[in-house]
Design a protein around this motif. Structure first.
Motif, PDB file in Angstrom:
ATOM      1  N   GLY A 209       0.874  -1.291   0.017  1.00  0.00           N
ATOM      2  CA  GLY A 209       0.081  -0.055   0.058  1.00  0.00           C
ATOM      3  C   GLY A 209       0.970   1.320   0.033  1.00  0.00           C
ATOM      4  O   GLY A 209       2.121   1.144   0.087  1.00  0.00           O
ATOM      5  N   SER A 210       0.377   2.318  -0.036  1.00  0.00           N
ATOM      6  CA  SER A 210       0.757   3.453   0.021  1.00  0.00           C
ATOM      7  C   SER A 210       1.180   4.169   1.469  1.00  0.00           C
ATOM      8  O   SER A 210       2.275   5.057   1.386  1.00  0.00           O
ATOM      9  N   ASP A 211       0.517   3.630   2.274  1.00  0.00           N
ATOM     10  CA  ASP A 211       0.657   4.192   3.686  1.00  0.00           C
ATOM     11  C   ASP A 211       2.027   4.051   4.396  1.00  0.00           C
ATOM     12  O   ASP A 211       2.812   5.093   4.957  1.00  0.00           O
ATOM     13  N   ASN A 254      -0.453   9.179  -5.195  1.00  0.00           N
ATOM     14  CA  ASN A 254      -0.387   7.897  -5.925  1.00  0.00           C
ATOM     15  C   ASN A 254      -0.816   7.950  -7.238  1.00  0.00           C
ATOM     16  O   ASN A 254      -2.151   8.273  -7.719  1.00  0.00           O
ATOM     17  N   THR A 257      -3.181   4.703  -9.130  1.00  0.00           N
ATOM     18  CA  THR A 257      -4.640   4.134  -8.564  1.00  0.00           C
ATOM     19  C   THR A 257      -5.064   2.990  -8.950  1.00  0.00           C
ATOM     20  O   THR A 257      -6.258   2.451  -8.490  1.00  0.00           O
ATOM     21  N   ARG A 258      -4.894   2.701 -10.327  1.00  0.00           N
ATOM     22  CA  ARG A 258      -5.619   1.362 -10.905  1.00  0.00           C
ATOM     23  C   ARG A 258      -5.214   0.098 -10.290  1.00  0.00           C
ATOM     24  O   ARG A 258      -5.793  -0.820 -10.480  1.00  0.00           O
ATOM     25  N   VAL A 260      -3.077   0.379  -6.865  1.00  0.00           N
ATOM     26  CA  VAL A 260      -2.506   0.608  -5.263  1.00  0.00           C
ATOM     27  C   VAL A 260      -3.268   1.354  -4.608  1.00  0.00           C
ATOM     28  O   VAL A 260      -4.054   2.446  -5.104  1.00  0.00           O
ATOM     29  N   THR A 261      -3.451   0.786  -3.203  1.00  0.00           N
ATOM     30  CA  THR A 261      -4.476   1.352  -2.470  1.00  0.00           C
ATOM     31  C   THR A 261      -3.575   1.961  -1.269  1.00  0.00           C
ATOM     32  O   THR A 261      -2.525   1.393  -1.211  1.00  0.00           O
ATOM     33  N   PRO A 262      -4.269   2.647  -0.153  1.00  0.00           N
ATOM     34  CA  PRO A 262      -3.348   3.101   0.820  1.00  0.00           C
ATOM     35  C   PRO A 262      -3.081   1.751   1.792  1.00  0.00           C
ATOM     36  O   PRO A 262      -1.780   1.854   2.225  1.00  0.00           O
ATOM     37  N   LYS A 263      -4.016   0.784   1.945  1.00  0.00           N
ATOM     38  CA  LYS A 263      -3.527  -0.091   2.917  1.00  0.00           C
ATOM     39  C   LYS A 263      -2.780  -1.399   2.179  1.00  0.00           C
ATOM     40  O   LYS A 263      -2.470  -2.237   2.596  1.00  0.00           O
ATOM     41  N   ASN A 265      -2.491  -4.912  -0.028  1.00  0.00           N
ATOM     42  CA  ASN A 265      -3.191  -6.277  -0.131  1.00  0.00           C
ATOM     43  C   ASN A 265      -3.104  -6.935   1.267  1.00  0.00           C
ATOM     44  O   ASN A 265      -2.027  -7.451   1.640  1.00  0.00           O
TER      45      ASN A 265
END
Ligand code: SF4
Length: 386
Positions: A209-211, A254, A257-258, A260-263, A265
């Motif tokens: 994720g991005s976090d 980000n 976005t297609r 990667v999410t903040p959290k 997998n």
């Protein structure tokens, strides 16, 4: 081709290049590190660097998994095959990384070691099932992208009761390496590159994720833009980084976005956490010993840990004296700074790890960029006539 051509459109690339030229201030330098070897490859292969103004500089990072594998770890795998009679399975590029005594895994195979290239950790487990009378070791390398499949296979081996399978775990962690580059604890000895931001990895970020990049933005005031591997992804990310720098912002953005999410997998993170724990320290090629930067098998899976099973002890081994891979992986030097580049060291005969995989900085520059370094000489009149 749907969803590929759209990200390689030349007209849009030129427009993005013009925007970067327009927005990058001519009186300052922008130094962005592409951490991931996939981005290094994309920048070279698609000529993205040609579309950037001179004040926007891209610096290769240590995100190529075979590049950062230290010689001592490959030596362990070679010894397992040559001295302990194990079948060693690993990914293709790993086979060609130079090790001690002029060997590599592929050369050790030529000397009689049973070393096999596999496409997945699952293939290694199948090899163990097919040879119950032999010890089979999966030489597991890579960042957070390749770690979940290794974890799943260890759990599967336990469930199936496979007794002759183990993992030589060399999985490494991205955020720890970025922290190490920013902190540069040995800067006096090895030099330090000043960075204005990072292009965050694509596949790694799908998993984590991005976090996890927030501390680099908030704590170190370095903008991070996560980008896909297509040329327009990378160019858009560079534009986003230039804008952040111009506006004095340091945020995690980000572009990818297609995927990667903040959290990330969460299921993949869970299985990694079940099987692995963080090592106190691990040696990286180029970065030296980096604290909390790699994984080992948890006690519960000790039976599948090749280091315990074969009582292996890691011995650090220095790189070839003339090889500049270390400095390249720290972002301090470029491939052409190495005097072996393109003469002694080529993709067919790599002396250092950066020339092995297409994601390595030296291999990428050798394949796609080296002709830029040759001055253009107009043809002589008689040659033109002929
Ligand atoms: S050209 Fe070869 S020897 Fe030199 S830094 Fe690159 S990989 Fe290492």
């Amino acid at each position: 081709m749907k969803y590929i051509d759209e990200f390689r459109d030349g007209a849009i690339a030129r427009q993005l290049g013009e925007r970067i030229h327009a927005e990058a201030h001519p009186d300052r330098v922008y130094r962005f590190m592409e951490f991931c070897g996939g981005h290094t490859h994309a920048l070279s292969r698609y000529g993205v660097t040609e579309l950037l103004p001179p004040q926007v500089q891209m610096i290769h990072g240590p995100g190529c998994p075979v590049c950062v594998l230290p010689i001592g770890r490959i030596d362990l795998a070679i010894r397992l095959a040559l001295e302990r009679g194990a079948i060693v399975c690993t990914y293709g590029d790993t086979m060609r990384v130079p090790a001690s005594d002029g060997l590599s895994l592929i050369k050790a195979k030529a000397r009689g070691g049973d070393i096999r290239m596999v496409y997945s950790a699952a293939d290694a487990l199948k090899t163990a099932q097919a040879h119950p009378d032999r010890e089979v070791v999966f030489f597991a390398i890579g960042f957070e992208t390749t770690t979940p499949p290794t974890a799943l296979v260890v759990q599967q081996a336990e469930r199936l009761g496979v007794k002759n399978f183990s993992v030589l775990c060399c999985h490494v962690l991205t955020p720890a390496a970025v922290t190490h580059i920013l902190a540069a604890p040995d800067a006096e000895q090895h030099g330090k590159v000043e960075l204005d931001g990072f292009i965050g990895p694509a596949h790694v970020s799908i998993v984590i994720g991005s976090d996890p990049y927030v501390p680099f933005a908030e704590g170190w005031h370095k903008p991070v833009v996560i980008a896909g591997f297509e040329p327009l992804d990378v160019m858009q990310a560079i534009l986003m980084l230039v804008r952040q720098v111009n506006e004095g912002r340091a945020e995690v953005e980000n572009e990818f976005t297609r995927a990667v999410t903040p959290k990330g997998n969460v299921a993949a993170q869970k299985v990694m956490d079940e099987v692995f724990e963080v090592r106190d320290s691990f040696e990286w090629r180029g970065l030296g010993v980096v604290p909390h930067s790699a994984l080992k098998l948890r006690e519960r899976y000790a039976a599948f840990d090749a280091e315990r099973r074969f009582d292996l002890h890691y011995q650090p081994v220095p790189d070839h004296k003339a090889c500049e891979c270390g400095a390249i992986l720290r972002g301090v030097k470029r491939p052409t700074d190495c005097k072996l580049f393109g003469n002694v060291c080529t993709p067919d005969n790599p002396v250092g790890s950066c020339m092995v995989s297409s994601e390595g900085a030296c291999a990428a520059h050798y394949s796609y960029g080296r002709f830029r370094d040759i001055p253009i000489v107009p043809a002589a009149p008689q040659a033109r006539a002929a």
